[in-house]
Design an enzyme around this catalytic site. Structure first.
Site, PDB file in Angstrom:
ATOM      1  N   GLY A   1      -1.415 -14.690  -3.130  1.00  0.00           N
ATOM      2  CA  GLY A   1      -1.491 -13.824  -4.298  1.00  0.00           C
ATOM      3  C   GLY A   1      -2.492 -12.698  -4.143  1.00  0.00           C
ATOM      4  O   GLY A   1      -2.777 -12.259  -3.035  1.00  0.00           O
TER       5      GLY A   1
ATOM      6  N   HIS B   1      -2.879 -13.925  11.954  1.00  0.00           N
ATOM      7  CA  HIS B   1      -2.460 -13.639  10.576  1.00  0.00           C
ATOM      8  C   HIS B   1      -2.828 -12.240  10.086  1.00  0.00           C
ATOM      9  O   HIS B   1      -2.022 -11.579   9.450  1.00  0.00           O
ATOM     10  CB  HIS B   1      -3.120 -14.682   9.670  1.00  0.00           C
ATOM     11  CG  HIS B   1      -2.717 -14.621   8.235  1.00  0.00           C
ATOM     12  ND1 HIS B   1      -1.410 -14.760   7.820  1.00  0.00           N
ATOM     13  CD2 HIS B   1      -3.444 -14.450   7.101  1.00  0.00           C
ATOM     14  CE1 HIS B   1      -1.355 -14.679   6.495  1.00  0.00           C
ATOM     15  NE2 HIS B   1      -2.557 -14.466   6.032  1.00  0.00           N
TER      16      HIS B   1
ATOM     17  N   SER C   1      -6.360  -9.061   0.516  1.00  0.00           N
ATOM     18  CA  SER C   1      -5.696  -7.954   1.209  1.00  0.00           C
ATOM     19  C   SER C   1      -4.746  -7.170   0.309  1.00  0.00           C
ATOM     20  O   SER C   1      -4.697  -5.940   0.368  1.00  0.00           O
ATOM     21  CB  SER C   1      -4.937  -8.459   2.429  1.00  0.00           C
ATOM     22  OG  SER C   1      -4.159  -9.567   2.086  1.00  0.00           O
ATOM     23  N   LEU C   2      -3.989  -7.869  -0.543  1.00  0.00           N
ATOM     24  CA  LEU C   2      -3.095  -7.116  -1.427  1.00  0.00           C
ATOM     25  C   LEU C   2      -3.938  -6.295  -2.412  1.00  0.00           C
ATOM     26  O   LEU C   2      -3.573  -5.180  -2.782  1.00  0.00           O
ATOM     27  CB  LEU C   2      -2.143  -8.061  -2.176  1.00  0.00           C
ATOM     28  CG  LEU C   2      -1.151  -8.863  -1.309  1.00  0.00           C
ATOM     29  CD1 LEU C   2      -0.224  -9.705  -2.177  1.00  0.00           C
ATOM     30  CD2 LEU C   2      -0.325  -7.975  -0.411  1.00  0.00           C
TER      31      LEU C   2
ATOM     32  N   HIS D   1      -4.717 -17.618  10.579  1.00  0.00           N
ATOM     33  CA  HIS D   1      -4.538 -18.452   9.387  1.00  0.00           C
ATOM     34  C   HIS D   1      -4.557 -19.905   9.854  1.00  0.00           C
ATOM     35  O   HIS D   1      -3.869 -20.257  10.812  1.00  0.00           O
ATOM     36  CB  HIS D   1      -3.215 -18.130   8.693  1.00  0.00           C
ATOM     37  CG  HIS D   1      -3.159 -18.665   7.300  1.00  0.00           C
ATOM     38  ND1 HIS D   1      -3.056 -20.007   7.030  1.00  0.00           N
ATOM     39  CD2 HIS D   1      -3.223 -18.049   6.093  1.00  0.00           C
ATOM     40  CE1 HIS D   1      -3.048 -20.192   5.720  1.00  0.00           C
ATOM     41  NE2 HIS D   1      -3.155 -19.021   5.126  1.00  0.00           N
TER      42      HIS D   1
ATOM     43  N   ALA E   1       0.830  -1.203   0.000  1.00  0.00           N
ATOM     44  CA  ALA E   1       0.000   0.000   0.000  1.00  0.00           C
ATOM     45  C   ALA E   1       0.868   1.259   0.000  1.00  0.00           C
ATOM     46  O   ALA E   1       0.674   2.168  -0.811  1.00  0.00           O
ATOM     47  CB  ALA E   1      -0.942  -0.009   1.202  1.00  0.00           C
TER      48      ALA E   1
ATOM     49  N   ARG F   1     -11.842 -11.609   6.468  1.00  0.00           N
ATOM     50  CA  ARG F   1     -11.301 -11.315   5.128  1.00  0.00           C
ATOM     51  C   ARG F   1     -11.232 -12.576   4.269  1.00  0.00           C
ATOM     52  O   ARG F   1     -10.805 -13.637   4.726  1.00  0.00           O
ATOM     53  CB  ARG F   1      -9.888 -10.736   5.273  1.00  0.00           C
ATOM     54  CG  ARG F   1      -9.199 -10.462   3.966  1.00  0.00           C
ATOM     55  CD  ARG F   1      -7.812  -9.942   4.229  1.00  0.00           C
ATOM     56  NE  ARG F   1      -6.984 -10.936   4.865  1.00  0.00           N
ATOM     57  CZ  ARG F   1      -6.136 -11.734   4.224  1.00  0.00           C
ATOM     58  NH1 ARG F   1      -6.001 -11.649   2.918  1.00  0.00           N
ATOM     59  NH2 ARG F   1      -5.423 -12.618   4.872  1.00  0.00           N
TER      60      ARG F   1
ATOM     61  N   TRP G   1       6.131 -11.184   2.607  1.00  0.00           N
ATOM     62  CA  TRP G   1       5.934 -12.564   3.070  1.00  0.00           C
ATOM     63  C   TRP G   1       4.700 -13.217   2.457  1.00  0.00           C
ATOM     64  O   TRP G   1       4.431 -14.383   2.715  1.00  0.00           O
ATOM     65  CB  TRP G   1       5.791 -12.595   4.592  1.00  0.00           C
ATOM     66  CG  TRP G   1       7.067 -12.379   5.343  1.00  0.00           C
ATOM     67  CD1 TRP G   1       8.161 -11.672   4.926  1.00  0.00           C
ATOM     68  CD2 TRP G   1       7.389 -12.864   6.652  1.00  0.00           C
ATOM     69  NE1 TRP G   1       9.129 -11.684   5.891  1.00  0.00           N
ATOM     70  CE2 TRP G   1       8.686 -12.408   6.959  1.00  0.00           C
ATOM     71  CE3 TRP G   1       6.709 -13.620   7.583  1.00  0.00           C
ATOM     72  CZ2 TRP G   1       9.311 -12.694   8.175  1.00  0.00           C
ATOM     73  CZ3 TRP G   1       7.330 -13.905   8.798  1.00  0.00           C
ATOM     74  CH2 TRP G   1       8.616 -13.444   9.079  1.00  0.00           C
ATOM     75  N   ALA G   2       3.910 -12.436   1.726  1.00  0.00           N
ATOM     76  CA  ALA G   2       2.647 -12.990   1.203  1.00  0.00           C
ATOM     77  C   ALA G   2       2.935 -14.079   0.185  1.00  0.00           C
ATOM     78  O   ALA G   2       3.717 -13.885  -0.738  1.00  0.00           O
ATOM     79  CB  ALA G   2       1.814 -11.877   0.576  1.00  0.00           C
TER      80      ALA G   2
ATOM     81  N   ARG H   1     -11.743 -19.045   5.982  1.00  0.00           N
ATOM     82  CA  ARG H   1     -10.691 -19.255   6.975  1.00  0.00           C
ATOM     83  C   ARG H   1     -11.150 -19.362   8.422  1.00  0.00           C
ATOM     84  O   ARG H   1     -10.595 -20.128   9.198  1.00  0.00           O
ATOM     85  CB  ARG H   1      -9.752 -18.053   6.909  1.00  0.00           C
ATOM     86  CG  ARG H   1      -8.455 -18.443   6.352  1.00  0.00           C
ATOM     87  CD  ARG H   1      -7.615 -17.268   6.196  1.00  0.00           C
ATOM     88  NE  ARG H   1      -6.991 -17.419   4.901  1.00  0.00           N
ATOM     89  CZ  ARG H   1      -6.158 -16.564   4.400  1.00  0.00           C
ATOM     90  NH1 ARG H   1      -5.870 -15.465   5.055  1.00  0.00           N
ATOM     91  NH2 ARG H   1      -5.616 -16.793   3.244  1.00  0.00           N
TER      92      ARG H   1
ATOM     93  N   ASP I   1       1.785  -0.284  14.669  1.00  0.00           N
ATOM     94  CA  ASP I   1       2.224   1.077  15.002  1.00  0.00           C
ATOM     95  C   ASP I   1       1.259   2.156  14.489  1.00  0.00           C
ATOM     96  O   ASP I   1       0.917   3.089  15.211  1.00  0.00           O
ATOM     97  CB  ASP I   1       3.628   1.348  14.433  1.00  0.00           C
ATOM     98  CG  ASP I   1       4.641   0.331  14.919  1.00  0.00           C
ATOM     99  OD1 ASP I   1       4.457  -0.205  16.023  1.00  0.00           O
ATOM    100  OD2 ASP I   1       5.613   0.068  14.193  1.00  0.00           O
TER     101      ASP I   1
ATOM    102  N   GLU J   1      -8.346 -20.253  -3.694  1.00  0.00           N
ATOM    103  CA  GLU J   1      -8.141 -20.315  -2.242  1.00  0.00           C
ATOM    104  C   GLU J   1      -9.494 -20.400  -1.539  1.00  0.00           C
ATOM    105  O   GLU J   1     -10.543 -20.252  -2.173  1.00  0.00           O
ATOM    106  CB  GLU J   1      -7.340 -19.092  -1.764  1.00  0.00           C
ATOM    107  CG  GLU J   1      -5.902 -19.140  -2.268  1.00  0.00           C
ATOM    108  CD  GLU J   1      -5.035 -18.001  -1.777  1.00  0.00           C
ATOM    109  OE1 GLU J   1      -5.391 -17.343  -0.805  1.00  0.00           O
ATOM    110  OE2 GLU J   1      -3.981 -17.788  -2.391  1.00  0.00           O
TER     111      GLU J   1
ATOM    112  N   GLU K   1      -3.489  -2.891   5.450  1.00  0.00           N
ATOM    113  CA  GLU K   1      -3.987  -3.602   6.636  1.00  0.00           C
ATOM    114  C   GLU K   1      -4.235  -2.662   7.815  1.00  0.00           C
ATOM    115  O   GLU K   1      -5.028  -2.963   8.704  1.00  0.00           O
ATOM    116  CB  GLU K   1      -2.999  -4.727   7.035  1.00  0.00           C
ATOM    117  CG  GLU K   1      -3.572  -5.668   8.075  1.00  0.00           C
ATOM    118  CD  GLU K   1      -2.667  -6.856   8.393  1.00  0.00           C
ATOM    119  OE1 GLU K   1      -1.706  -7.110   7.640  1.00  0.00           O
ATOM    120  OE2 GLU K   1      -2.929  -7.532   9.403  1.00  0.00           O
TER     121      GLU K   1
HETATM  122  C1  SIN Z   1      -2.054 -17.616   1.988  1.00  0.00           C
HETATM  123  O1  SIN Z   1      -1.256 -17.753   1.064  1.00  0.00           O
HETATM  124  O2  SIN Z   1      -2.703 -18.533   2.468  1.00  0.00           O
HETATM  125  C2  SIN Z   1      -2.244 -16.256   2.556  1.00  0.00           C
HETATM  126  C3  SIN Z   1      -3.030 -15.442   1.631  1.00  0.00           C
HETATM  127  C4  SIN Z   1      -3.810 -14.422   2.400  1.00  0.00           C
HETATM  128  O3  SIN Z   1      -3.663 -14.287   3.605  1.00  0.00           O
HETATM  129  O4  SIN Z   1      -4.638 -13.781   1.773  1.00  0.00           O
END
Ligand code: SIN
Length: 538
Positions: A48, A348, A388-389, A241, A15, A383, A44-45, A287, A220, A118, A372
């Protein structure tokens, strides 16, 4: 030291970086980031970015999936905004040099983007760079930002607090005027003034003992905004997660949901499946359902973990599609092509955050929040994976267009009325143990009392302990010279308190907030956000 910039961006994830590239046409942009530019949750994502790119998919379906996961609390306008912008924002990333995985083509010509699936998605719509999507996006964006003549990227700079007209006692409307920032190496505090401040500091997973987040995720932006008077919402909805690697040394390494998207199966240690007892989408349920199911099975069986089986899939497919996860598991002695992966849930994603409008603006003029850090109404009570991305990109875009108007309408910062940081009588910190003790205590009590399944009694216990810790941290903060560690400790304490207050306030179970005292969803009374402002915290 004093510095001035038109726009101050705090944080260097998707972001913050994407916003900076867009806003650089409007004025001078400075990005400050706590460690290196690559230290962000974005990097770290794995999974996608969700976007409607398949002709068999539709915006309506993406919106429907998002709102189903969000359990009645998504803002429909925000959802429509995000899903309809998905394809354009992905195109922009490709133009910026992000190399997404493409479908294999026999003729050697550039083929279509490969779309993963997913949990909670009814279609394949996750654009990815194998299982290292975030790292690839981060690489491309950092490269562009570093090369941009109007963007200054400053690493190892930790924001302590926002500077506001209200706190300085200036007449007129309260507004944000900048931030006090400490340098990690020299420990010097400088004053940064800016007409527009953008919080893009990511999430707060470090508030819990076990998290998939990097060390920088200490909430923060959220804590600073709250202290400065901005509204914060829906903090009870902290996403766990379902699948992080269970290994004493693995520090909650994420095992992407994309594995289940490609056919991975959750099993108990004896090889029996269980997800069919919890949801019709089984391993691809949203999730919150999967995390609760695992938690409940672990409690029932007394096992320390469940397993994710990939061994029925072709080893070459598994290695090619998930090279990063395959490699990491091997390092911990697990070959996922021939044996199941031990997994447990971990904290997560913060679905709540600083309350913003559709353009990323908070209730404090001159202060924006994106990614986030923000609560835009996109995620609701839970979510959807890989949304999120997308939200980070869309709100970076919207916030940049809002910035044009803000730079015109806001008066210049009254420089002479903004004082430098005053360390007062503070002496050198004498007992680092206070910081480590409180840090551990907060994270452990949040894990034990404010986790996946909650009760009012446990939440009240957490509330009492957090108040004591908050008082002790406050005392330490004012008595001793400020350090980056104390800044982070103070912030995770504030975020923990906000989560507990919101969780105690919601007398029902919905999405990610599940309490045994009110196990049912109650739409007639609770189909609304939980909003807190400074006066609400005891
Ligand atoms: C994942 O790869 O499971 C994480 C993806 C996410 O948190 O949207």
């Amino acid at each position: 030291m004093r510095h001035s910039t038109d726009i101050l961006v705090i944080g260097s994830g998707i972001a913050g970086l994407f916003y900076a590239l867009k806003a650089a046409d409007l004025g001078t942009v400075t990005i400050i980031t706590k460690r290196s530019a690559f230290d962000s949750a974005t990097a770290w994502a794995q999974g996608g970015i969700s976007a409607v790119l398949d002709p068999c998919d539709s915006f309506d379906q993406h919106a429907e999936d998002t709102m189903r996961a969000g359990a009645g609390l998504c803002r429909e306008e925000t959802v429509r905004l995000c899903v309809t912008q998905g394809p354009s924002r992905i195109r922009e990333l490709i133009e910026l040099g992000v190399a997404f995985t493409r479908e294999p083509s026999e003729d050697g010509y550039a083929s279509r983007l490969d779309l993963g699936r997913e949990g909670g998605h009814t279609k394949r719509r996750v654009v990815h760079a194998r299982d290292m999507t975030g790292a690839e996006v981060q690489r491309a964006l950092v490269e562009k930002v570093r090369a941009h003549p109007r963007i200054r990227l400053m690493e190892d700079k930790v924001a302590i607090d926002l500077i506001t007209a209200g706190r300085l006692g200036l007449p007129g409307e309260n507004r944000c005027l900048g931030a006090y920032v400490i340098d990690r190496t020299s420990q010097e505090v400088s004053t940064w003034t800016a007409k527009v401040v953008v919080l893009a500091t990511g999430g707060a997973g470090k508030v819990y003992l076990y998290t998939s987040n990097p060390d920088v995720s200490t909430g923060d932006g959220l804590a600073m905004a709250f202290r400065a008077g901005a509204g914060v919402a829906n903090m009870e909805f902290f996403q766990f997660h379902p699948t992080c690697l269970f290994h004493p040394k693995a520090k909650s390494f994420l095992i992407s949901e994309a594995l289940r998207g490609e056919g991975g199966i959750l099993e108990l240690n004896d090889g029996t499946t269980f997800m069919e007892r919890y949801h019709e989408m089984e391993c691809l349920a949203p999730r919150d359902v999967v995390a609760r199911a695992i938690d409940s099975e672990m409690k029932r069986t007394g096992d320390d973990y469940v397993v994710l089986r990939m061994t029925h899939l072709s080893p070459s497919f598994v290695r090619g599609r998930f090279p990063g996860i395959h490699e990491k598991c091997l390092q911990y002695g697990v070959d996922m092509t021939i044996e199941p992966i031990p997994v447990v849930p971990a904290a997560h994603y913060a679905c709540g955050g600083v309350l913003t409008d559709l353009r990323g603006c908070t209730n404090l003029p001159g202060l924006l929040a994106i990614g986030e850090t923000a609560c835009t109404g996109f995620n609701g009570a839970n979510r959807l994976a890989s949304n999120s991305l997308l939200e980070g990109l869309v709100f970076a875009h919207e916030a940049a267009s809002a910035t044009a108007g803000l730079l015109e309408s806001l008066h210049d910062v009254p420089q002479r009325q903004v004082p430098d940081w005053n360390p007062g009588e503070a002496s050198e910190p004498d007992e680092q143990v206070v910081v480590t003790q409180n840090w551990d205590e907060i994270r452990r009590l949040m894990w034990n009392y404010v986790g996946i399944v909650r009760t009012t009694k446990r939440l009240k216990r957490a509330q009492r302990r957090l108040q004591l810790l908050r008082d002790e941290i406050r005392e330490y903060y004012w008595d001793f010279q400020v350090t980056p560690n104390v800044v982070e400790l103070r912030n995770i304490c504030t975020v923990a308190q906000l989560i507990v207050e919101c969780a105690l306030g919601r007398k029902e179970s919905r999405g990610l907030h599940y309490t045994l005292d009110h196990p049912e969803r109650n739409d007639s009374e609770w189909c609304k956000d939980t909003v807190l402002c400074r006066k609400d915290l005891p």
